[in-house]
Write a protein that holds these residues in place. Structure first.
Motif, PDB file in Angstrom:
ATOM      1  N   PHE A  37       0.833  -1.202   0.000  1.00  0.00           N
ATOM      2  CA  PHE A  37       0.000   0.000   0.000  1.00  0.00           C
ATOM      3  C   PHE A  37       0.873   1.260   0.000  1.00  0.00           C
ATOM      4  O   PHE A  37       0.638   2.190  -0.778  1.00  0.00           O
ATOM      5  N   LEU A  38       1.882   1.298   0.852  1.00  0.00           N
ATOM      6  CA  LEU A  38       2.772   2.458   0.900  1.00  0.00           C
ATOM      7  C   LEU A  38       3.534   2.639  -0.418  1.00  0.00           C
ATOM      8  O   LEU A  38       3.741   3.766  -0.872  1.00  0.00           O
ATOM      9  N   ILE A  41       1.151   4.233  -2.880  1.00  0.00           N
ATOM     10  CA  ILE A  41       1.003   5.666  -2.598  1.00  0.00           C
ATOM     11  C   ILE A  41       2.262   6.417  -3.029  1.00  0.00           C
ATOM     12  O   ILE A  41       2.182   7.476  -3.650  1.00  0.00           O
ATOM     13  N   SER A  42       3.401   5.865  -2.732  1.00  0.00           N
ATOM     14  CA  SER A  42       4.672   6.506  -3.072  1.00  0.00           C
ATOM     15  C   SER A  42       4.850   6.616  -4.581  1.00  0.00           C
ATOM     16  O   SER A  42       5.321   7.628  -5.097  1.00  0.00           O
ATOM     17  N   TYR A  44       2.421   6.260  -7.096  1.00  0.00           N
ATOM     18  CA  TYR A  44       1.354   6.865  -7.900  1.00  0.00           C
ATOM     19  C   TYR A  44       0.652   8.025  -7.211  1.00  0.00           C
ATOM     20  O   TYR A  44      -0.284   8.579  -7.761  1.00  0.00           O
ATOM     21  N   GLY A  45       1.105   8.358  -6.022  1.00  0.00           N
ATOM     22  CA  GLY A  45       0.407   9.389  -5.268  1.00  0.00           C
ATOM     23  C   GLY A  45       1.250  10.603  -5.017  1.00  0.00           C
ATOM     24  O   GLY A  45       1.683  11.306  -5.936  1.00  0.00           O
ATOM     25  N   PHE A  46       1.520  10.830  -3.766  1.00  0.00           N
ATOM     26  CA  PHE A  46       2.167  12.058  -3.310  1.00  0.00           C
ATOM     27  C   PHE A  46       3.661  12.082  -3.605  1.00  0.00           C
ATOM     28  O   PHE A  46       4.356  11.104  -3.396  1.00  0.00           O
ATOM     29  N   SER A  52       8.833   5.168   0.019  1.00  0.00           N
ATOM     30  CA  SER A  52       8.336   3.948   0.674  1.00  0.00           C
ATOM     31  C   SER A  52       9.455   2.993   1.070  1.00  0.00           C
ATOM     32  O   SER A  52       9.229   2.071   1.854  1.00  0.00           O
TER      33      SER A  52
END
Length: 98
Positions: A37-38, A41-42, A44-46, A52
């Protein structure tokens, strides 16, 4: 020579070992899920950096130590039992010398 264990002691020790191993497997599964999950996020996200890796490595060290304590140094492991036997023999020799 170690004293033989009673059936109740064998059952208690087996349950303790199985519980410790299940605890590590649970820890490893949660580690994998949370770090996936991290990573998502790392990636494709912020932010634009892959941050991560830091929780992955930090928590991975903890997971490794947990595994060592369960599978290598845990109650009943060959290394631990050997050390206990040697200490018992040493203490019995010292007690016999007095």
């Amino acid at each position: 020579m170690p004293t033989p264990l009673s059936p109740e002691e064998i059952d208690r020790l087996a349950r303790k070992r199985a519980g410790a191993k299940l605890g590590w497997y649970s820890h490893a599964a949660i580690y994998l899920l949370v770090n996936l999950f991290l990573f998502a996020i790392s990636e494709y996200g912020f932010g634009h950096r892959r941050w991560s890796v830091f929780p992955l490595l930090g928590w991975g060290v903890g997971l490794a130590f947990h595994g060592i304590s369960v599978f290598v140094l845990g109650t009943g492991s060959g290394l631990r039992e050997s050390m206990v036997r040697k200490e018992r023999e040493r203490l019995q020799r010292e007690r016999g010398d007095q």
